[in-house]
Design a protein around this motif. Structure first.
Motif, PDB file in Angstrom:
ATOM      1  N   UNK A 305       0.833  -1.208   0.000  1.00  0.00           N
ATOM      2  CA  UNK A 305       0.000   0.000   0.000  1.00  0.00           C
ATOM      3  C   UNK A 305       0.863   1.253   0.000  1.00  0.00           C
ATOM      4  N   UNK A 306       2.002   1.190   0.645  1.00  0.00           N
ATOM      5  CA  UNK A 306       2.881   2.352   0.790  1.00  0.00           C
ATOM      6  C   UNK A 306       3.909   2.479  -0.327  1.00  0.00           C
ATOM      7  N   UNK A 307       3.877   1.575  -1.307  1.00  0.00           N
ATOM      8  CA  UNK A 307       4.956   1.499  -2.295  1.00  0.00           C
ATOM      9  C   UNK A 307       5.167   2.811  -3.046  1.00  0.00           C
ATOM     10  N   UNK A 308       4.086   3.461  -3.467  1.00  0.00           N
ATOM     11  CA  UNK A 308       4.239   4.702  -4.233  1.00  0.00           C
ATOM     12  C   UNK A 308       4.750   5.830  -3.345  1.00  0.00           C
ATOM     13  N   UNK A 309       4.187   5.966  -2.165  1.00  0.00           N
ATOM     14  CA  UNK A 309       4.586   7.050  -1.276  1.00  0.00           C
ATOM     15  C   UNK A 309       6.038   6.963  -0.847  1.00  0.00           C
ATOM     16  N   UNK A 310       6.535   5.738  -0.646  1.00  0.00           N
ATOM     17  CA  UNK A 310       7.910   5.555  -0.186  1.00  0.00           C
ATOM     18  C   UNK A 310       8.911   5.641  -1.326  1.00  0.00           C
ATOM     19  N   UNK A 311       8.547   5.167  -2.515  1.00  0.00           N
ATOM     20  CA  UNK A 311       9.525   4.996  -3.592  1.00  0.00           C
ATOM     21  C   UNK A 311       9.477   6.048  -4.699  1.00  0.00           C
ATOM     22  N   UNK A 312       8.369   6.775  -4.853  1.00  0.00           N
ATOM     23  CA  UNK A 312       8.259   7.647  -6.038  1.00  0.00           C
ATOM     24  C   UNK A 312       9.300   8.765  -6.052  1.00  0.00           C
ATOM     25  N   UNK A 313       9.827   9.163  -4.914  1.00  0.00           N
ATOM     26  CA  UNK A 313      10.865  10.196  -4.883  1.00  0.00           C
ATOM     27  C   UNK A 313      12.256   9.612  -4.649  1.00  0.00           C
ATOM     28  N   UNK A 314      12.338   8.283  -4.592  1.00  0.00           N
ATOM     29  CA  UNK A 314      13.633   7.633  -4.373  1.00  0.00           C
ATOM     30  C   UNK A 314      14.101   6.834  -5.580  1.00  0.00           C
ATOM     31  N   UNK A 315      13.189   6.519  -6.494  1.00  0.00           N
ATOM     32  CA  UNK A 315      13.552   5.868  -7.749  1.00  0.00           C
ATOM     33  C   UNK A 315      13.675   6.965  -8.801  1.00  0.00           C
ATOM     34  N   UNK A 316      14.877   7.197  -9.298  1.00  0.00           N
ATOM     35  CA  UNK A 316      15.134   8.310 -10.209  1.00  0.00           C
ATOM     36  C   UNK A 316      15.150   7.801 -11.650  1.00  0.00           C
ATOM     37  N   UNK A 317      14.314   8.411 -12.474  1.00  0.00           N
ATOM     38  CA  UNK A 317      14.142   7.955 -13.847  1.00  0.00           C
ATOM     39  C   UNK A 317      15.254   8.476 -14.750  1.00  0.00           C
ATOM     40  N   UNK A 318      15.501   7.718 -15.811  1.00  0.00           N
ATOM     41  CA  UNK A 318      16.504   8.110 -16.790  1.00  0.00           C
ATOM     42  C   UNK A 318      15.915   9.109 -17.775  1.00  0.00           C
TER      43      UNK A 318
END
Length: 342
Positions: A305-318
């Motif tokens: 449930x928390x996957x987007x909130x935790x990761x969307x600013x920590x996974x940096x896109x190319x």
């Protein structure tokens, strides 16, 4: 809903390893009162309400991205008022100085001495509006406050009040006169929430509340709990049980965002994966979400449930992902699908 007393009625801390049903019931009463006060002022925005409460219980900070006018300030001030906390709002601009946030020393000609004047960050809930409009130097001034819960003025350490939570906002549309947050500071936020426009029914409800006087400049949220309750909830959150299998699931999920561990079909879209701080964020936030759900243990569903909130600013896109308009949420979902759930 009956208000929860903010004085002697606060439950005493319990050092037992297992959270009892009575403690869960008391936590539910406190959180229910806060959520009721929040819903009485803020229409809709359930995801924001959940994210704010998770950050509050987990003693973290939250970054919110949305266009103006979606009740971010109202949400933060309402939550602060409902827990008898001090609220301050800082409008970030390019000419904002670090001393404007943390404070400075002012010369007193009467006594021929310098006296310290604390800045607006010395509050329980701090709203940094449009943080990406502040210069890099000013943004960095928040790092010590967010990470260490203290500020340094003229070599003297000043502890921040407890509870302490930063809600930073940024406008994704306007880029002129903005400074991109460095990755080191982005990582300091426990969660990042992206807000959508309200539904038509919710927008009509806003108009009706303004018409009948329940929403406006002269209306204020009512305090329903106190600092003692929040301190007790913090201690209770830290006692929520996380099974070793769930811990390994968290670590495996975060590791799957890095390098060759990424799914082959999205590997070219990721420039850099999440750091171990993402695992810590999952661990802390999932405990808070479990307690909000009335449980004394974390489920794998809490982590997902928390996957987007935790990761969307920590996974940096190319650059390739940005050029093809690939959403980071889609990358996260692809990664989660590849990690077996316990």
């Amino acid at each position: 809903m009956a208000l929860v007393s903010s004085h002697a009625g606060a439950p005493a801390a319990n050092t037992a390893a297992v959270i009892t049903p009575e403690e869960l019931a008391q936590a539910g009463e406190i959180l229910g009162a806060v959520q009721h006060a929040f819903s009485g002022r803020v229409v809709g925005q359930e995801r924001l309400r959940t994210a704010l409460l998770v950050a509050l219980l987990a003693e973290g900070h939250i970054l919110v991205e949305s266009v103006p006018g979606l009740a971010k300030t109202l949400a933060a001030s309402t939550l602060a008022a409902s827990v008898q906390a001090e609220f301050s709002r800082i409008q970030c601009t390019p000419d904002l100085l670090p001393s404007d946030i943390i404070g400075t020393q002012v010369y007193d000609p009467r006594n021929h001495t310098f006296e310290t004047q604390l800045g607006p960050v010395h509050a329980n809930f701090v709203l940094l509006d449009e943080i990406n409009r502040a210069s890099a130097k000013t943004q960095s001034a928040m790092l010590e406050a967010m990470q260490e819960a203290q500020t340094s003025i003229a070599g003297v350490i000043h502890r921040l009040p407890q509870p302490f939570m930063v809600l930073a906002t940024q406008n994704p549309i306007e880029e002129e006169g903005t400074y991109v947050l460095p990755r080191a500071q982005m990582d300091r936020f426990l969660l990042k929430e992206v807000l959508d426009y309200p539904t038509i029914d919710e927008e009509v409800q806003v108009l009706e509340r303004i018409e009948n006087g329940t929403l406006g400049r002269d209306t204020h949220a009512t305090a329903v709990v106190g600092h003692d309750h929040i301190a007790w909830l913090h201690a209770l959150t830290r006692r929520v049980y996380v099974d070793p299998a769930v811990k390994r699931y968290v670590a495996s999920l975060v590791a799957a965002t890095r390098g060759d561990a990424l799914p082959a079909d999205v590997r070219g879209y990721v420039d850099m994966g999440a750091s171990p701080r993402a695992s810590v964020a999952f661990f802390q936030a999932s405990r808070a979400l479990a307690l909000m759900s009335g449980r004394n243990h974390v489920l794998p569903e809490d982590v997902r449930t928390l996957r987007h909130g935790v990761l969307r600013h920590r996974v940096h896109l190319s650059f390739e992902a940005l050029a093809e308009r690939v959403r980071v949420e889609d990358i996260i979902d692809a990664v989660v699908k590849t990690v077996p759930s316990p």
